[in-house]
Design an enzyme around this catalytic site. Structure first.
Site, PDB file in Angstrom:
ATOM      1  N   HIS A 142       0.838  -1.206   0.000  1.00 46.31           N
ATOM      2  CA  HIS A 142       0.000   0.000   0.000  1.00 46.31           C
ATOM      3  C   HIS A 142       0.872   1.255   0.000  1.00 46.31           C
ATOM      4  CE1 HIS A 142      -3.672   2.321   1.352  1.00 46.31           C
ATOM      5  NE2 HIS A 142      -2.699   3.146   1.703  1.00 46.31           N
ATOM      6  N   GLU A 143       1.855   1.280   0.885  1.00 40.17           N
ATOM      7  CA  GLU A 143       2.753   2.427   0.976  1.00 40.17           C
ATOM      8  C   GLU A 143       3.550   2.609  -0.310  1.00 40.17           C
ATOM      9  OE1 GLU A 143       2.864   4.539   3.368  1.00 40.17           O
ATOM     10  OE2 GLU A 143       1.641   3.516   4.862  1.00 40.17           O
ATOM     11  N   HIS A 146       1.643   4.525  -2.933  1.00 39.03           N
ATOM     12  CA  HIS A 146       1.773   5.970  -2.768  1.00 39.03           C
ATOM     13  C   HIS A 146       3.136   6.462  -3.266  1.00 39.03           C
ATOM     14  CE1 HIS A 146      -1.922   6.531  -0.579  1.00 39.03           C
ATOM     15  NE2 HIS A 146      -1.576   5.682   0.366  1.00 39.03           N
ATOM     16  N   ASP A 245      -6.255   8.787   3.630  1.00 34.35           N
ATOM     17  CA  ASP A 245      -6.283   8.895   2.169  1.00 34.35           C
ATOM     18  C   ASP A 245      -7.542   9.599   1.685  1.00 34.35           C
ATOM     19  OD1 ASP A 245      -3.859   7.630   1.979  1.00 34.35           O
ATOM     20  OD2 ASP A 245      -4.700   5.647   1.608  1.00 34.35           O
TER      21      ASP A 245
END
Length: 303
Positions: A142-143, A146, A245
């Site tokens: 997930h990170e 980004h 988010d």
């Protein structure tokens, strides 16, 4: 964990000298009784600990500017602020981004192992640790979603640090345009959606039966767990509560019309309103609809 409070973000935006971007998601999970009878515990822990925790790190950014930055969008953060997180150990490097683990993360692993051992012995302890590692692997991805999107706009990521409450990605600066922040904020949830979809497809193709609540850890139970965890993370992170988010998405949309400072103020107020609603519902419930749930109070504290 370093994090910018709503008031700090508003003040930084008003000064047009610093900004914070939340681009992370966190998660914690534990199983018990030799398997996944703790699935409810897993999901509650995910909600409790799955809050945003990413920040903007020092630097002036990487790459060339394709266009001048908007006047109402914040300038790069000053060099040396905020500092790197202490008590963290480097465990690897992905796409030029250091991957670190905070010392407190090992406390989470120790707690999961102790819980599992107390209910199911050694095999349950191992299963609990494996579940934690699998969930945090999803957090890292997930990170990275980004970080890779930010890199597309010339914004480097200094490091990603794993803590018991999730992942912290440090961006060198805030993206220069609202559209860029919009895409960076959605990149992480997009990865989470893909992970949930892959788990669902694997379950369907393999025709794996639905695991029982007290089933031991198997491929079927792990896939089912990862599907549910990523689905809950996706929905939770898209709640428009700044600085998660969803809150970043809201701010980027508002900034197109009212500017960065005003958009940050509105997004922060929406986040606080949602936090108050969570706290009230968690403390008193909704008669006949939703019971009292202390977990919501903890979520409100993080938001």
């Amino acid at each position: 964990m370093y994090s910018f409070s709503d008031s700090f973000v508003v003040q930084a935006g008003a000064a047009a000298g610093a900004g914070a971007v939340a681009t992370g998601a966190g998660a914690g999970a534990a199983t018990g009784a030799g398997g996944l009878d703790g699935l409810a515990v897993v999901l509650m822990a995910m909600l409790q600990l799955g809050c945003e925790g990413s920040i903007v790190a020092p630097g002036t950014g990487a790459g060339k500017r394709l266009r001048p930055p908007r006047r109402d969008w914040p300038a790069p953060t000053p060099a040396g602020y905020p500092p790197a997180m202490g008590w963290s150990f480097r465990i690897g490097r992905l796409w030029g981004i250091e991957l670190k683990v905070h010392v407190t993360f090992f406390l989470l692993l120790a707690w999961a192992a102790a819980e599992g051992f107390g209910t199911g012995g050694g095999p349950a302890a191992v299963s609990s640790v494996l579940v934690i590692l699998a969930v945090f692997a999803c957090v890292v991805l997930h990170e990275l979603g980004h970080a890779r999107m930010a890199a597309h706009f010339g914004v480097a990521t200094s490091d990603i640090t794993l803590l018991p409450i999730g992942g912290v990605a440090r961006l060198e600066r805030i993206p220069e345009e609202p559209r860029q922040e919009f895409l960076v904020a959605l990149a992480g949830p997009a990865v989470t959606l893909v992970l949930a979809g892959l788990a669902w497809i694997a379950i369907a193709l393999a025709r794996l039966p639905a695991p029982a609540a007290d089933a031991p850890l198997t491929a079927a139970t792990l896939l089912q767990l990862l599907f549910e965890v990523n689905l809950y993370l996706l929905l939770f992170n898209l709640i428009p509560a700044f600085p998660m988010d969803g809150g970043r998405v809201l701010r980027s949309l508002l900034a197109r019309r009212v500017g960065f400072v005003r958009a940050t103020q509105v997004a922060a107020r929406v986040g606080r309103a949602i936090a108050v609603a969570f706290a009230v519902i968690g403390l008193f419930g909704i008669p006949g609809v939703y019971p009292v749930n202390p977990i919501l109070v903890l979520i409100a504290a993080f938001v």
